[in-house]
Design an enzyme around this catalytic site. Sequence first.
Site, short mmCIF file in Angstrom:
data_model
loop_
_atom_site.label_atom_id
_atom_site.label_comp_id
_atom_site.label_asym_id
_atom_site.label_seq_id
_atom_site.Cartn_x
_atom_site.Cartn_y
_atom_site.Cartn_z
N ARG A 239 0.85 -1.21 0.00
CA ARG A 239 0.00 0.00 0.00
C ARG A 239 0.88 1.26 0.00
O ARG A 239 2.12 1.16 0.02
CB ARG A 239 -0.91 0.01 1.24
N GLY A 240 0.23 2.41 0.02
CA GLY A 240 0.93 3.69 0.20
C GLY A 240 2.03 3.92 -0.82
O GLY A 240 1.88 3.63 -2.02
N ASP A 283 7.99 -10.98 6.67
CA ASP A 283 8.32 -9.89 7.59
C ASP A 283 9.82 -9.63 7.39
O ASP A 283 10.64 -10.50 7.72
CB ASP A 283 8.01 -10.35 9.03
N ALA A 309 9.78 -0.42 3.01
CA ALA A 309 8.99 -0.77 4.20
C ALA A 309 9.47 0.04 5.39
O ALA A 309 10.67 0.18 5.61
CB ALA A 309 9.12 -2.27 4.48
N ALA A 318 11.20 9.72 26.79
CA ALA A 318 10.95 9.34 28.19
C ALA A 318 9.74 8.42 28.30
O ALA A 318 9.63 7.63 29.24
CB ALA A 318 10.74 10.60 29.02
N ASN A 367 12.80 15.06 14.85
CA ASN A 367 11.40 15.45 15.03
C ASN A 367 10.95 15.09 16.44
O ASN A 367 11.29 14.03 16.95
CB ASN A 367 10.52 14.73 13.99
N TYR A 373 12.36 6.86 15.11
CA TYR A 373 12.17 6.96 13.65
C TYR A 373 13.29 7.79 13.02
O TYR A 373 13.90 7.40 12.02
CB TYR A 373 10.81 7.60 13.40
N THR A 408 -0.46 9.79 2.82
CA THR A 408 -0.67 8.33 2.90
C THR A 408 -1.37 7.99 4.22
O THR A 408 -1.62 8.88 5.05
CB THR A 408 0.68 7.56 2.91
P1 NAD Z 1 2.51 2.78 5.03
O1 NAD Z 1 2.39 2.48 6.47
O2 NAD Z 1 1.31 3.22 4.27
O3 NAD Z 1 3.17 1.53 4.23
C1 NAD Z 1 4.28 0.84 4.73
C2 NAD Z 1 4.25 -0.60 4.19
O4 NAD Z 1 5.37 -1.29 4.75
C3 NAD Z 1 3.00 -1.35 4.62
O5 NAD Z 1 2.44 -2.03 3.52
C4 NAD Z 1 3.50 -2.31 5.68
O6 NAD Z 1 2.75 -3.49 5.79
C5 NAD Z 1 4.91 -2.56 5.20
N1 NAD Z 1 5.75 -3.07 6.29
C6 NAD Z 1 5.87 -2.56 7.54
N2 NAD Z 1 6.67 -3.34 8.29
C7 NAD Z 1 7.07 -4.38 7.50
C8 NAD Z 1 7.87 -5.51 7.70
N3 NAD Z 1 8.43 -5.76 8.90
N4 NAD Z 1 8.07 -6.37 6.67
C9 NAD Z 1 7.50 -6.13 5.47
N5 NAD Z 1 6.71 -5.06 5.22
C10 NAD Z 1 6.49 -4.19 6.22
O7 NAD Z 1 3.67 3.87 4.92
P2 NAD Z 1 4.06 4.90 3.75
O8 NAD Z 1 3.58 6.24 4.16
O9 NAD Z 1 3.67 4.36 2.43
O10 NAD Z 1 5.64 4.90 3.95
C11 NAD Z 1 6.52 4.16 3.13
C12 NAD Z 1 7.94 4.57 3.48
O11 NAD Z 1 8.09 6.00 3.30
C13 NAD Z 1 8.33 4.29 4.93
O12 NAD Z 1 9.67 3.87 4.99
C14 NAD Z 1 8.18 5.64 5.60
O13 NAD Z 1 8.98 5.76 6.74
C15 NAD Z 1 8.63 6.56 4.48
N6 NAD Z 1 8.16 7.94 4.61
C16 NAD Z 1 6.85 8.25 4.51
C17 NAD Z 1 6.46 9.60 4.62
C18 NAD Z 1 5.03 10.02 4.50
O14 NAD Z 1 4.77 11.22 4.59
N7 NAD Z 1 4.10 9.14 4.27
C19 NAD Z 1 7.41 10.58 4.86
C20 NAD Z 1 8.73 10.22 4.97
C21 NAD Z 1 9.10 8.90 4.82
#
Ligand code: NAD
Length: 467
Positions: A239-240, A283, A309, A318, A367, A373, A408
Amino acid sequence: MKDTYLNFVNSPFGARLVRSIGLPKPEVLRRYRADRPEFDGLVAIGAGRQPHLLDALAGVIARSGFTSVAHESAGLWIPLAARHALMTGRFEPAEAGPHGRVAALIFDASGIEDSSQLDSAFGFFHDTLRSLGKCGRIVVLGRPPEACANPRQWTAQRALEGLTRSLGKEARRGITANLVYVAQGAEHEAEATLRFFLSPRSAYVSGQAVRIASSPESTTVDWAQPLAGKRAVVTGAARGIGAAIANALAAEGAHVIGIDIPSAREALEATIRPLSGTTLAFDIAAPETPAQIAAALDELGIDIVVHNAGITKDKTIARMTEAAWHSVIDINLSAQERLDDALLAAGTLRDGGRIVCVSSISGIAGNMGQTNYATSKAGVIGRVQSMAARLGERRITINAIAPGFIETQMTAKIPLTIREAGRRMNSLSQGGQPVDVAQTIAWLAHPGCAGVTGQVVRVCGQSLIGA
Ligand code: NAD
């Protein structure tokens, strides 16, 4: 997620209201669509003294389908354009008018050797900026400062970053401004990068400085399907942003292998099946996963790995549990390291491959409530910087992208007021879309990007955070 404010201010009533009370008016960004010409309209070319990149640029402009006009600073352009059979003329400020006739402004500053010569950049942008249309593109070309022969030249080339970033902040109307430093010998390796920054594909990338080094690789690129025949792994593809990356890579011709956790199997299949790709439900943080993934992919090998991911477990340090700290570092950072180790050791990732890691502007700026994170995402940047030279021996590139606020499910969880601030605190006054991150990754995965490595590119609309 829907950006109600953006939709409102672009309605006739909303536009009148924000104009009268002076609120920011985000532009509806022009994004890439396969059914519309990617490169269309007029490009105005300017240059400082003795520009080195105009010849390569003329080839790119001729192949992309733009028409060009030369500003008086770029007298060399007319004969060069003629040599490349490129229609051209002279830029006339009065004729161009304030109505946005021009699609892109390109300034070749590569020959500037002293700060006193930066006046030419003033002349060009002073004359042309008002002619640039909505969602126009500004590209400044220079030489990597750290490779310059003397301190004066280094200083002048470094100064271009301030120019480009300020242009991005002044231009508004969905316009982006980026700087491309092209190393000596890499003049003809800049095409994939120039195309990206001139295209609607880079709609949400602004204020970035990218370096292109010369590389031993010479590839013939199919610009319509650059990833045809390539196999690309995308983690978190259900997704996303991950789903958008899978779509973007498949659209460029890649066979996508989408990985996600077993509980997301259904969503993963729904994303990957229409792309005729392969799904692997794992995973990524489980200790046995790297070897299992390498074994599953070993026979056919892979060319591209996208470490997307990621999770958040926000709390001030804390109040944070050790488990929340550990799982975020493990999934966002350590799992990437373990997977790459397995794919590299087994030779599953082929020589000449591409690794793209998803970081975050939180990893650059830090942040509140995100020590875990931000630590993980800053570590991702460290990984890219520390591994680029080593992987270069196998012609593998490794880069990170750092998204800002992207619409997202992850950002939908942020409380409303913080979410609204995150959306607006950038030069484009809006959040990005997953496709903006995906297109940036597709550019870094491109066969024409062999000279782009060890870099961090923000996809943040030139966010004020961490800038
Ligand atoms: P999301 O939560 O919509 O999607 C993340 C996907 O990763 C999910 O499908 C989830 O099931 C999968 N995932 C999580 N843990 C996993 C694991 N252990 N093994 C396999 N799959 C796993 O998040 P997103 O917003 O689409 O973010 C995607 C990436 O972009 C992430 O690394 C996030 O940190 C980064 N990011 C997002 C934003 C934002 O604004 N959305 C900003 C900066 C960075």
